[in-house]
Design a protein around this motif. Sequence first.
Motif, mmCIF file in Angstrom:
data_model
loop_
_atom_site.group_PDB
_atom_site.id
_atom_site.type_symbol
_atom_site.label_atom_id
_atom_site.label_comp_id
_atom_site.label_asym_id
_atom_site.label_seq_id
_atom_site.Cartn_x
_atom_site.Cartn_y
_atom_site.Cartn_z
ATOM 1 N N PRO A 56 0.796 -1.225 0.000
ATOM 2 C CA PRO A 56 0.000 0.000 0.000
ATOM 3 C C PRO A 56 0.835 1.285 0.000
ATOM 4 N N VAL A 57 2.123 1.174 0.325
ATOM 5 C CA VAL A 57 2.996 2.352 0.217
ATOM 6 C C VAL A 57 3.937 2.083 -0.956
ATOM 7 N N ALA A 58 4.037 3.038 -1.827
ATOM 8 C CA ALA A 58 4.775 2.795 -3.063
ATOM 9 C C ALA A 58 5.718 3.943 -3.396
ATOM 10 N N VAL A 59 6.720 3.624 -4.191
ATOM 11 C CA VAL A 59 7.570 4.649 -4.799
ATOM 12 C C VAL A 59 6.856 5.084 -6.066
ATOM 13 N N THR A 60 6.610 6.370 -6.187
ATOM 14 C CA THR A 60 5.853 6.837 -7.350
ATOM 15 C C THR A 60 6.724 7.590 -8.365
ATOM 16 N N ARG A 61 7.869 8.055 -7.903
ATOM 17 C CA ARG A 61 8.662 8.880 -8.823
ATOM 18 C C ARG A 61 10.119 8.907 -8.376
ATOM 19 N N ILE A 62 11.009 8.856 -9.322
ATOM 20 C CA ILE A 62 12.450 9.018 -9.048
ATOM 21 C C ILE A 62 13.008 9.994 -10.084
ATOM 22 N N GLU A 63 13.587 11.047 -9.575
ATOM 23 C CA GLU A 63 14.250 12.011 -10.484
ATOM 24 C C GLU A 63 15.748 11.933 -10.234
ATOM 25 N N GLN A 64 16.469 11.860 -11.287
ATOM 26 C CA GLN A 64 17.927 11.710 -11.175
ATOM 27 C C GLN A 64 18.592 12.979 -11.698
ATOM 28 N N THR A 65 19.558 13.481 -10.936
ATOM 29 C CA THR A 65 20.307 14.663 -11.365
ATOM 30 C C THR A 65 21.787 14.379 -11.184
ATOM 31 N N VAL A 66 22.575 14.617 -12.223
ATOM 32 C CA VAL A 66 24.022 14.400 -12.132
ATOM 33 C C VAL A 66 24.677 15.687 -11.674
ATOM 34 N N LEU A 67 25.348 15.607 -10.537
ATOM 35 C CA LEU A 67 26.067 16.769 -10.003
ATOM 36 C C LEU A 67 27.546 16.592 -10.291
#
Lengths: 301, 321
Positions: free
Chosen positions: A183-194
């Motif tokens: 019932p708890v989920a990962v909905t989004r992953i944003e990746q940024t290269v620093l």
Amino acid sequence: MRRNIIFAIIFLALFAYGCTPPDTRPTTDFRRGSEGIVMNFVQTMPPPTIYDDSNFDLIVEVRNRGAYPQDSHRSIGALYISGFDTNIINMYNSKNLPALEGKSAHNPEGGFDIVTFHGGVVDFKRQNIERYEANFKLDACYQYETIASETICIDPDPHTLQRVDKVCTPPSAYTFSGGQGGPVAVTRIEQTVLSESIQYKITIRNIGNGRVIDKNALARCPYDLDHTVLNKVRFSGRVSQEQLSCAQRIDPLTLINNEATIVCTIEKPSQRSAYTTPINIKLEYGYTSSATRRITILGTP
Amino acid sequence: MKMGNNNLTFILILLFLSLILSGCALPSLPFLPGGGRAPEASFRTGTQGLVLTFLQNAPPREVIEGQDAQLKARIENRGATDVTNAKILFTAEDELFSTGESKSATFSLQGKSPDFPLGDQTIEGVTLKARENVLGQRERISTTVRAIACYQYETVLVAPVCIDTDIYSTRQIERVCSQRDHGFTSQGAPVAITRVETEMLYSSADDTVKPQFKIHIKNVGNGYVLKSENEEYKKACSADPITFDDLNYVRVSANLPDKELTCFPEEIKLRGQEDIVRCTFSANERGISKNTPSYTSPLHVKLEYGYTTAISREVTIKSSS
């Protein structure tokens, strides 16, 4: 002639339908769905109307529609029943959840069992009543986990001027719908290269129809919950073999309006070329959901 | 062409039959599927207790001097309480009528119940004799005859109330019920409970909650409420005068399952036909633990009182000459 053409068309259609190549795709990924433990009252046990001075069985079907646990040797929580006057109905008010295996490759439906609450109704004449509408509320309190696993593309040098054929190109964000078997989920992953690291902004959300609680506070569920134990999720994750290092407190995280966003990083890899690698995120939490049933109890005439 | 016409006719017949069948409703079953009785309508409705009606021509509209006339009243118990040892009194002007040895009668009548949905009824009466030579020079004179019933009655209400111990809404849990006030119209009696308000009183001494119920009572019948103690209500069916102190007294009692409540006042005098009583746990009764999850419970309220109701009819005495 015309009849022959019709028969030929029918024959060809049947032939085409029968010759579909076998589906060689792998079976459904069991880490899908937004449910955990699901409860349903059996509507005929007891029937909607019963009489006083009698015993009855309140039967509940319990299913594990999520992907945790992967073994079925232990109970992950308990069921609590309330909502009725205990001076009218005698009933033991809690039971352990049966050990129910989560969905898996060899059990895509998940575990199923039946829980019975035995009850007895007092003689209504003794209480001067003729009718009682009994509301049974069943609360499930259990610990759960969600494991979100996805292959992502890491491009350590996204702005290179060199003309290079890349193995993959990272999207602006990875979005997930339908849940990961909990019932708890990962909905989004944003990746940024620093410059020195790769940053991940991960959004998690309660997509079930119950409430998230701190898994270490299950003893307070369901009657003693307050804001200090609600909406708490324990978070951990890694990219390949490297643990995610997160800026804020993640043990536990607090969901606000059923959602939380965490910012975590890994060290930037030394290689310059893009590559694919798995990201694994584990969410540990407690969960509570409920079901209700109303029964009319009449006094024996 | 012939075959085509036959097919068309067949299709039309099928359509026609479908329309016919879709309009047929199956008879409703008296019992629920799988057994059990269908739910019954509650008999505890209505604002009447005993209802009196004169029989037609008893009394007649006109009576000749010196003649007998029957005065008969049908008494129906249209409420939900059994009546025992009730009294009916017939009155007529003594100067104009003599009523024989007894002007009153005692009776008992069963009230409405699941087995007796209409309640019981009986007929009581007396024989009137118009006195001779009372008109003098007049050809006729009008007078009123009356029947008065006096009886003890009860109003019973079983109301589902929500016992919600989370009075400050600190617990983050879905409740099975929510505390609210209930309005009612009638309970099969002339004095009704019109409203029940619930309030939870917290005791920090033992971390418990005691529900308090504010019960609104009203005379919704067309008679008068009298004291029920010691059959005081029977004064209305006798020559004894009724004083202000005899009127509008109702005794109230209430309980939750296995918990008797204390009501303040126990016997209330209705002011302007309506009043409020508060019922709660007695002082030495332990309250409900604050950690108890909310639940519904039947609140049983009983009102006990005397009641009187009367009917009258105009009768004209005509001269015999």
